[in-house]
Design an enzyme around this catalytic site. Structure first.
Site, mmCIF file in Angstrom:
data_model
loop_
_atom_site.group_PDB
_atom_site.id
_atom_site.type_symbol
_atom_site.label_atom_id
_atom_site.label_comp_id
_atom_site.label_asym_id
_atom_site.label_seq_id
_atom_site.Cartn_x
_atom_site.Cartn_y
_atom_site.Cartn_z
ATOM 1 N N GLY A 1 -5.175 -61.169 9.237
ATOM 2 C CA GLY A 1 -3.801 -60.776 9.532
ATOM 3 C C GLY A 1 -3.314 -59.656 8.645
ATOM 4 O O GLY A 1 -2.156 -59.266 8.700
ATOM 5 N N CYS B 1 -5.395 -3.281 2.339
ATOM 6 C CA CYS B 1 -5.180 -3.335 3.789
ATOM 7 C C CYS B 1 -6.454 -3.527 4.602
ATOM 8 O O CYS B 1 -6.983 -4.618 4.696
ATOM 9 C CB CYS B 1 -4.426 -2.085 4.241
ATOM 10 S SG CYS B 1 -3.654 -2.297 5.871
ATOM 11 N N LEU C 1 -3.934 -55.571 6.980
ATOM 12 C CA LEU C 1 -4.172 -54.261 7.558
ATOM 13 C C LEU C 1 -5.655 -53.905 7.644
ATOM 14 O O LEU C 1 -6.115 -53.368 8.656
ATOM 15 C CB LEU C 1 -3.444 -53.197 6.739
ATOM 16 C CG LEU C 1 -1.926 -53.093 6.934
ATOM 17 C CD1 LEU C 1 -1.321 -52.152 5.899
ATOM 18 C CD2 LEU C 1 -1.607 -52.589 8.341
ATOM 19 N N LYS D 1 -9.218 2.221 -2.138
ATOM 20 C CA LYS D 1 -9.487 1.574 -0.856
ATOM 21 C C LYS D 1 -10.884 1.953 -0.380
ATOM 22 O O LYS D 1 -11.298 3.114 -0.464
ATOM 23 C CB LYS D 1 -8.433 2.011 0.158
ATOM 24 C CG LYS D 1 -8.467 1.304 1.499
ATOM 25 C CD LYS D 1 -7.266 1.723 2.332
ATOM 26 C CE LYS D 1 -7.169 0.985 3.657
ATOM 27 N NZ LYS D 1 -5.938 1.353 4.392
ATOM 28 N N GLU E 1 0.834 -1.193 0.000
ATOM 29 C CA GLU E 1 0.000 0.000 0.000
ATOM 30 C C GLU E 1 0.880 1.259 0.000
ATOM 31 O O GLU E 1 1.833 1.363 0.786
ATOM 32 C CB GLU E 1 -0.877 -0.049 1.260
ATOM 33 C CG GLU E 1 -1.789 1.112 1.492
ATOM 34 C CD GLU E 1 -2.598 0.935 2.777
ATOM 35 O OE1 GLU E 1 -3.572 1.686 2.954
ATOM 36 O OE2 GLU E 1 -2.257 0.045 3.597
#
Length: 646
Positions: free
Chosen positions: A361, A172, A363, A116, A47
């Site tokens: 057995g 801003c 996962l 702005k 700015e």
């Protein structure tokens, strides 16, 4: 598209001297020279960087304001030959008022000027002393630097050749407002929002500022580029740090070190294609756009961006598994709790206080068992009401069988062994199949025999068959139709294979006793296999899934980008080559991507009738929820695009 939907943006905080316009302009030009050739599409400066933000009452001096206009004219001339969009902060006099503006410059032209809207006038700020708000502007075009330019907050800068790439600007304090101007520009099509800022530093303000940027990018499903004034602003009462941020949809892509003494710069690629895909899917975003429509003016620009062959942005090779350990632990805890809560509700609803699980057995069945154990503990039901059935077949190895027995004993479940070899051999005889022919019939007879046993035991004990298949298997159709494809509640149905391993590891370390954890460690180190083909001569697993259909880490990567962001094959290949650089060649990636698409399209019929199960992440393939696809759709368009990739 040679850039795969990516554009490169930069946030810059140049060295300045307060009110020394010549010095500041020279520094800005130095940075512009440095970024030449870096394929930067948009560069955002702070700015009022041409004059410095902290000029105070000097903003009332025509000499300073006129010098700023001359400086912008000089930057315009300097920018000739460059198609980078430059967002430069300057005070702009319009009629009798002064506005704090973002001047947008490209190739010698001023594309537009955005004033702005919200001027802070509290505590240490008193901008209304010098500047007017955008709401007080009485025109929509100005003559500035001897150039006519659009003026206002209703301007979006749109790439003529890349319609989804549109940029909106705010300044801003606009970001700190309850409804920032960027909210409206995003709803009107801006996918990249830029903020020219001069935010000073206070204790903890940087963290709050970062959250604002992240949240705004997430709320708007956009990219947000934030550039703030640096340490060379006046320190009479305030100190500035040059905070630079680039965010995308709630995540920070790049952030600068603060309090740098020299000019600072950060850069990142932002993924416009991904953002556009997200917006199309998010119907709340669409409805918000309809409810909050404001007309905008689109200023078109064109750019000749270089082909993107690699990107310095991090592409996670395991998008379902957080790389940060603390985040991963938190994610695993959350997912496990969702699984447990889902199963608990189903048990309470059906009033079936028993569960039946086929344990191998491996996962997947291990995770399903762990979910069941925690669910029964939470409901105050004894673990002996969990019927764990292991059903050895032609390919069962001692390692997986022994691990199954040890785990079920350690967890104190109601364990039973039922050997399916004789039943399978009898079935082969009944249907006239030669058991020496190790084909799909050989494999599926075993899978369906196991499912029949589980269903019958569930009927016998009045319990629920708990499904064990995971999201990756569902995507690839790596299951036997009406065999392990079917259950009464599927707790793993939206957990991908790469995450299953992390979940089992987390449960082992955080939820289990020592004996159970010891067994889980060996299960985690066992190769993934359905064990439907006989073991090798040494008694080890011979049928390794990833040698047949490809690495699960690749398939999960493909699945994530294909479903989550609708990425086409060309982009998935590009992302995978960057994510797995040095591990898989481009040809290997293409090979397994073809496999992925062929199986995904061909196996939709299985997904159209999968059991209920809890959604735990952003991707689910439930036909009742996230994914609805015809079972007879053609895959040719996707395969042809893969072939085009050299």
């Amino acid at each position: 598209m040679d850039n795969y939907g990516f554009v490169r943006v930069a946030a810059i905080s140049p060295k300045i001297k307060v009110a020394d316009v010549k010095y500041n302009t020279d520094e800005i030009m130095k940075v512009i020279s440095k970024i030449a050739g870096e394929n930067i599409s948009a560069a955002v400066f702070p700015e009022l960087c041409v004059t410095g933000y902290t000029c105070g009452d000097l903003f009332g001096q025509d000499l300073l304001i006129d010098a700023a206009e001359d400086a912008i004219g000089g930057i315009c001339e300097f920018s000739k030959g460059s198609d980078t969009l430059l967002f430069v902060g300057a005070p702009v006099k319009v009629n009798q008022f002064l506005f704090n503006c973002a001047v947008v410059i490209q190739n010698g032209n001023i594309l537009g000027i955005v004033p702005k809207t919200y001027l802070p006038n509290y505590s240490e700020f008193y901008e209304k002393r010098w500047f007017s708000s955008a709401t007080e502007a009485a025109c929509d075009e100005v003559n500035y630097c001897k150039r006519n330019a659009p003026f206002g907050t209703d301007i979006i800068f749109a790439d003529k050749n890349f319609p989804e790439y549109c940029i909106g600007a705010e300044i801003c304090e606009d970001l700190w407002a309850p409804v920032p101007p960027s909210s409206y520009t995003a709803l009107s099509g801006a996918t990249v929002l830029v903020n020219l800022s001069a935010s000073n530093e206070l204790v903890n303000k940087a963290a709050y500022r970062e959250e604002l940027v992240k949240q705004q990018s997430a709320r708007l499903i956009g990219a947000y580029v934030y550039s703030s004034s640096g340490v060379h602003e006046s320190t009479t009462d305030l100190v500035f740090s040059g905070h630079l941020l680039i965010a995308e949809n709630g995540g920070i892509l790049s952030e600068s070190k603060r309090f740098e003494r020299d000019s600072a710069k950060i850069e990142s690629y932002v993924d416009i294609q991904k953002l556009s895909s997200e917006r199309r899917k998010n119907l709340t975003f669409r409805d918000s756009a309809a409810d909050n429509y404001k007309p905008v003016r689109k200023v078109l620009f064109t750019q000749n961006r270089d082909r993107v062959n690699s990107i310095d942005r991090f592409i996670d090779p395991h998008p379902f598994v957080p790389s940060d350990i603390s985040t991963r632990d938190s994610r695993c805890r959350e997912i496990f709790n969702i699984q447990v809560a889902g199963l608990a509700k189903r048990i309470e609803h059906t009033k079936d206080s028993r569960a039946v699980i086929g344990v191998s057995g491996g996962l997947d069945s291990t995770l399903a068992l762990l979910v069941a154990v925690k669910t029964f503990d939470a409901l105050g039901i004894g673990r002996d009401n969990i019927y764990t059935i292991t059903m050895p077949g032609f390919g069962t190895t001692d390692r997986t069988y022994n691990n199954t027995v040890k785990l079920c004993n350690a967890l104190k479940t109601n364990f039973k062994k039922i050997d399916i070899v004789n039943a399978a051999l009898l079935h082969f005889k009944d249907i006239g199949h030669d058991p020496s022919v190790l084909d799909v019939t050989y494999e599926n007879v075993q899978a369906r025999e196991r499912t029949q046993i589980l269903m019958d035991i569930a009927n016998k004990v009045k319990g629920l068959v708990i499904g064990t298949g995971d999201l990756s298997e569902i995507a690839l159709g790596w299951s036997t139709y009406n065999g392990d494809h079917m259950s009464m509640y599927a707790v793993n149905c939206s957990v991908p294979k790469t995450l299953v391993r992390s979940l089992v590891k987390w449960v082992s370390e955080n939820e289990m006793d020592e004996d159970s954890s010891h067994v889980l460690v060996d299960i985690l180190n066992t190769p993934v296999s359905p064990e439907l083909l006989p073991a090798d001569k040494s008694g080890n697993i011979s049928q390794k899934t990833e040698e047949i259909i490809g690495p699960y880490e690749l398939h999960d990567f493909f699945l994530y980008h294909f479903l989550r962001y609708d990425a086409p094959p060309s982009k998935i290949i590009f992302l995978a080559c960057n994510a797995f650089r040095g591990k898989y060649t481009k040809e290997e990636i293409k090979k397994w991507l073809k496999c992925f698409y062929k199986r995904f399209f061909a196996m939709q019929f299985k997904r159209s009738c999968i059991p209920d199960g809890p959604k735990v992440g952003t991707i689910s393939l439930s036909p009742r929820g996230d994914w609805r696809m015809p079972s007879d759709a053609s895959v040719e368009v996707w395969l042809k695009e893969i072939e085009k990739q050299d």
